[in-house]
Scaffold this active site. Structure first.
Site, PDB file in Angstrom:
ATOM      1  N   TRP A 166      49.290  85.168   2.372  1.00 45.74           N
ATOM      2  CA  TRP A 166      50.174  83.993   2.477  1.00 45.74           C
ATOM      3  C   TRP A 166      50.779  84.141   4.030  1.00 45.74           C
ATOM      4  CZ3 TRP A 166      50.293  87.243  -1.503  1.00 45.74           C
ATOM      5  CH2 TRP A 166      49.710  86.797  -2.692  1.00 45.74           C
ATOM      6  N   ASP A 167      50.313  84.861   4.830  1.00 41.15           N
ATOM      7  CA  ASP A 167      50.905  85.306   6.258  1.00 41.15           C
ATOM      8  C   ASP A 167      52.200  85.548   5.967  1.00 41.15           C
ATOM      9  OD1 ASP A 167      50.781  85.060   9.036  1.00 41.15           O
ATOM     10  OD2 ASP A 167      51.353  82.859   9.173  1.00 41.15           O
ATOM     11  N   MET A 168      52.678  86.549   5.201  1.00 39.17           N
ATOM     12  CA  MET A 168      53.951  86.944   5.163  1.00 39.17           C
ATOM     13  C   MET A 168      54.220  88.251   6.216  1.00 39.17           C
ATOM     14  SD  MET A 168      55.853  84.971   3.063  1.00 39.17           S
ATOM     15  CE  MET A 168      55.343  83.639   2.092  1.00 39.17           C
ATOM     16  N   ASP A 169      53.753  88.143   7.522  1.00 39.67           N
ATOM     17  CA  ASP A 169      53.942  89.192   8.463  1.00 39.67           C
ATOM     18  C   ASP A 169      55.506  89.572   8.389  1.00 39.67           C
ATOM     19  OD1 ASP A 169      51.435  88.559   8.930  1.00 39.67           O
ATOM     20  OD2 ASP A 169      52.032  87.372  11.036  1.00 39.67           O
ATOM     21  N   LYS A 192      59.817  86.945   5.876  1.00 39.19           N
ATOM     22  CA  LYS A 192      59.532  85.434   5.434  1.00 39.19           C
ATOM     23  C   LYS A 192      59.569  85.126   3.843  1.00 39.19           C
ATOM     24  CE  LYS A 192      56.136  84.761   8.988  1.00 39.19           C
ATOM     25  NZ  LYS A 192      54.676  84.278   9.484  1.00 39.19           N
TER      26      LYS A 192
END
Length: 828
Positions: free
Chosen positions: A508-511, A536
């Site tokens: 989920w692109d939870m950098d 995030k």
């Protein structure tokens, strides 16, 4: 029979209104049938039938039209109250249009008579009831938390490095990244008097060949009696802190393939530069390697513990040599450029430091391998310690499975010699990479800002993940271990001291976008060295920074399953007890400017896969909430270590994520940014389309508020106050300052004076807040978007200034510019 008519025959305006009702009804009926087939609300189908019948009766002049519309408006009011209670902004798309049409029907020109019959009184009653509901909703504040901090100070002695009170020498003011200033000239009592003291234009404005996300996310530094500003095209400017007058300018002359065109780049960003003053370290010892027993190494649950170093372990890098006696740049700035250089600049003169690297610069492309211009460089300032400058890099998301390494490298601050490198794809070997070799391709990167505790000898990395973001079928065990969490490295050697993951197998692109915030925290077990990581997904993870163990409990909870073929999902995810993660969205949370686009948003919601947070990406399209910008992103949070509170600005915007089979990628919409068009993911079986969840009118499908300011008591983890923040003045078709609460990108700062500042909202304002109550004290209009974290300092005249860079943000659509704005109290 004439008593049943509006008039002996329908009036012309009445017929026109009848036709309009039929048209509205047909639209609702068509959408209502679709929504009902998807399992959604039946209201729109019923409303469509009612409006069609009402329109026909109105066209024919029957009084039954008035009765039917009164019943429809009354029923709509009850339905709206059932779904959203007294929430003004949620009632608007449900009732505003029908209320307005009810008022029209009460006019004699549409009814054909000035007499009020039973039907007229019935409609008037329905209109009054709807109006009273709307009026009552104006006095409610859904989502608002009222409260106040009762104490002023807590007896905690901070271990943060000493800094001149009026300076701001690091991105987060101190290496701890707390974004807290001990200045107290500006207070809740006088903040309303703030005025523009000076402004400056850098001259660096987005050009026609620049990428869409050309941004001015810079937080300037104040040190050495000057302000240091960097621009999107990697220029550094020194300004007089009292007047804004330019002292010197450094232009690195970017050497891209085409210096006039940066099309195809994902970003053009400089968040800041780093400052190193040799005098600040006089008499302090150099960092020495520290070994930590394996049982003190914190790992994500289920991950194997790191083995302790043994005689057979790879050799660690040696500590840097002592500083030379003569130093041509005793005060230097470190500038990461968009063409992959790290440049050392004399902070006094703006000239390069000839003793650093190759005549002042180090080539960060060394050992990286092939990449497209803009595909790899550092958008954030490096970290500096006594002897090292340590830097990571941005890697463009979702281009291919063969992108540059996410290696972290430490260089000698004086000579530019590579001292160690930590590559998460080869984490145990930190000795400098031999010439001609390449770091592990596609390993997780660290694009944000690091924090440093030189007393403990550790540097803290907020980690991203291995690209592509939404498909992880080929990720390596090393990339799985170190992605989407915090990894602490030994400053002297680059060896891993501990790591803790916040998202397992991130799809989920939870950098971890924000700089980790370090503070000494008052707990039931006494004062503990803490690290706060804002994320995030909305969790704020509070860890003991000496070993990575949770101070605030973290719980593994089951999450939705069912990834696409060739991938998998983690069965559980870690959730912190200190959290601003929003509740799951419902169909009733869909919004719009009218009943029609709200209905279309409901259809879109029902058409997407959504089972709550961490719903896997899918071919049908999945709803991602919190979305790609996250609840918290690179702006992080601010803490007041004296009052023991955190002040923060959570945002809530939903996105959608739809996987596209690789064979269909080229036929999809052109990629224009990381959130527009098909992201190709070359080499993976799927590309992906990422976009915010918007209505056909371009409004968020998700109901407001979308942005807040809040404060947390860190001794209890209770939210002290939380208020929606910002207006739609600069985003709505009509520039009305409606206080709906808008997202913000950029962080907050707090001061000993009890005032916090934020300028990242989508409207163009810098605002001041009382940290005790959250009351907005002041706002200053900006000439462009302020998507940057402000800072505060004192000038040579002893006056406290609050400064922000207002350059806008291409991807958010805020007005772009090149402004540096400084505010202060009136001169006495």
């Amino acid at each position: 029979m004439n008593a049943e008519l509006l008039s002996p025959r329908a009036t012309g305006p009445g017929k026109v209104l009848g036709i309009l009702f039929v048209l509205f009804g047909v639209l609702l009926l068509a959408g209502g049938i679709k929504l009902a087939m998807l399992g959604g609300s039946l209201y729109y189908l019923i409303a469509g039938v009612a409006l069609v019948l009402c329109g026909i009766l109105l066209f024919l002049g029957h009084a039954a039209a008035i009765w039917l519309y009164a019943l429809f408006l009354f029923g709509s009011t009850l339905w709206a109250l059932y779904e959203v209670r007294l929430d003004w902004w949620q009632l608007v798309p449900r009732l505003a249009l029908w209320f307005a049409l009810g008022l029209l029907l009460l006019l004699p020109v549409f009814r054909g008579t000035s007499r009020f019959t039973g039907a007229g009184w019935g409609l008037a009653s329905a209109v009054v009831i709807a109006g009273l509901v709307a009026l009552a909703s104006l006095f409610t504040h859904p989502g608002r938390i009222e409260g106040a901090l009762e104490r002023e100070v807590a007896a905690v002695e901070s271990m943060a490095p000493p800094i001149e009170p009026g300076d701001w020498p690091s991105y987060g003011r101190s290496p701890f990244g707390d974004r807290y200033s001990p200045l107290d000239q500006i207070t809740p009592e006088n903040a309303g008097d703030l005025e523009l003291a000076w402004s400056y234009r850098t001259g660096d404005v987005p050009g026609p060949g620049d990428p869409q996300e050309t941004t001015a996310e810079n937080t300037p530094l104040k040190a050495n009696g000057m302000l240091y500003v960097c621009t999107p095209h990697s220029q550094v400017i020194a300004l007089d802190p009292d007047t804004g007058k330019e002292i010197w300018r450094f232009d690195p002359k970017l050497s891209t393939q085409d210096a006039d065109s940066f099309k195809g780049w994902a970003h053009m960003t400089c968040r800041g530069v780093a400052y190193h003053d040799e005098a600040a370290y006089v008499g302090q010892p150099a960092a020495t390697p520290t070994q930590v027993p394996a049982d003190e190494t914190a790992l994500a649950e289920g991950a194997p513990a790191a083995e302790p170093p043994t005689e057979a372990a790879p050799p660690v890098a040696e500590a840097p040599a002592p500083a030379p006696v003569e130093n041509p740049c005793p005060r230097r700035l470190f500038l990461p450029t968009a063409d992959t250089r790290l440049i050392a600049i004399n902070a006094d003169t703006g000239k390069t430091c000839p003793d650093f690297g190759d005549n002042g610069s180090v080539d960060l492309a060394t050992g990286i391998g092939d990449f497209q211009p803009g595909g790899y460089y550092s958008t954030s300032p490096p970290a500096v310690t006594r002897d090292l400058v340590i830097i990571g890099g941005h890697v463009t998301d979702n281009v291919s499975i063969d992108e540059p390494s996410g290696v972290i490298r430490a260089y000698d601050v004086r000579s530019g010699r590579l001292v160690w490198n930590w590559d998460s794809g080869n984490p145990d070997v930190t000795t400098p990479l031999p010439e001609g070799q390449t770091y592990t391709r596609n390993s997780p990167n660290m694009w944000s800002i690091m924090s440093v505790d030189e007393t403990l000898g550790m540097i803290y990395l907020p980690m991203g993940n291995q690209t592509p973001d939404q498909w992880g079928g080929n990720r390596t065990p090393a990339s799985e271990k170190y992605s989407a969490g915090i990894t602490a490295l030994d400053i002297a050697t680059g060896q891993v001291r501990w790591t803790r993951q916040f998202v397992h197998h991130d799809l989920w692109d939870m950098d971890v976008g924000g700089q980790p915030t370090l503070m000494d925290l008052q707990t039931d077990q006494g004062t503990r060295p803490a690290l706060l990581a804002s994320t995030k997904q909305g969790s704020i993870y509070v860890l003991d920074r000496s070993n990575g163990e949770p101070i605030v409990p973290i719980h593994e909870r089951p999450v939705p399953q069912g990834a696409v073929e060739g991938d998998f999902t983690a069965p559980t995810q870690p959730f912190s007890e200190l959290s601003f993660t929003p509740p799951e969205l419902r169909e009733a949370d869909m919004w719009g400017g009218t009943p029609f686009d709200q209905m279309l948003c409901r259809i879109q919601f029902r058409s997407l896969r959504y089972e709550g947070i961490f719903t896997p990406p899918s071919l049908q399209g999945s709803l991602v909430y919190p979305g790609n910008f996250g609840v918290f992103d690179w702006g992080g949070i601010s803490v007041d270590p004296v009052r023991q509170i955190a002040v923060l600005n959570p945002s809530y915007m939903a996105f959608t994520s739809q996987l596209v089979p690789s064979a269909q990628v080229e036929g999809g919409p052109e990629r224009k940014s990381e959130t527009e068009g098909v992201q190709p993911n070359k080499g993976a079986p799927y590309g992906v389309i990422l976009q915010p969840l918007l209505s056909p009118l371009g409004l968020p499908c998700q109901a407001p508020a979308w942005g807040y300011v809040a404060a947390v008591d860190l001794t209890t983890n209770e939210t002290l106050w939380m208020h929606k923040n910002g207006t739609v003045r600069d985003n709505a078709p009509i520039p009305m300052p409606l206080p709906m609460g808008v997202p913000s990108l950029g962080g907050m700062v707090t001061t000993a004076g009890g005032v916090a500042f934020l300028g990242g909202t989508l409207d163009q304002f810098l605002r001041a807040y009382d940290v005790r109550t959250g009351e907005q004290l002041w706002e200053g209009r900006l000439p462009a978007g302020g998507q940057a974290t402000p800072m505060t300092y004192t000038g040579k005249n002893g006056r406290q200034y609050v400064l922000i860079v207002a350059g806008g943000h291409g991807s958010l659509g805020t007005r772009q510019g090149d402004y540096v704005m400084a505010y202060a109290l009136p001169k006495k």
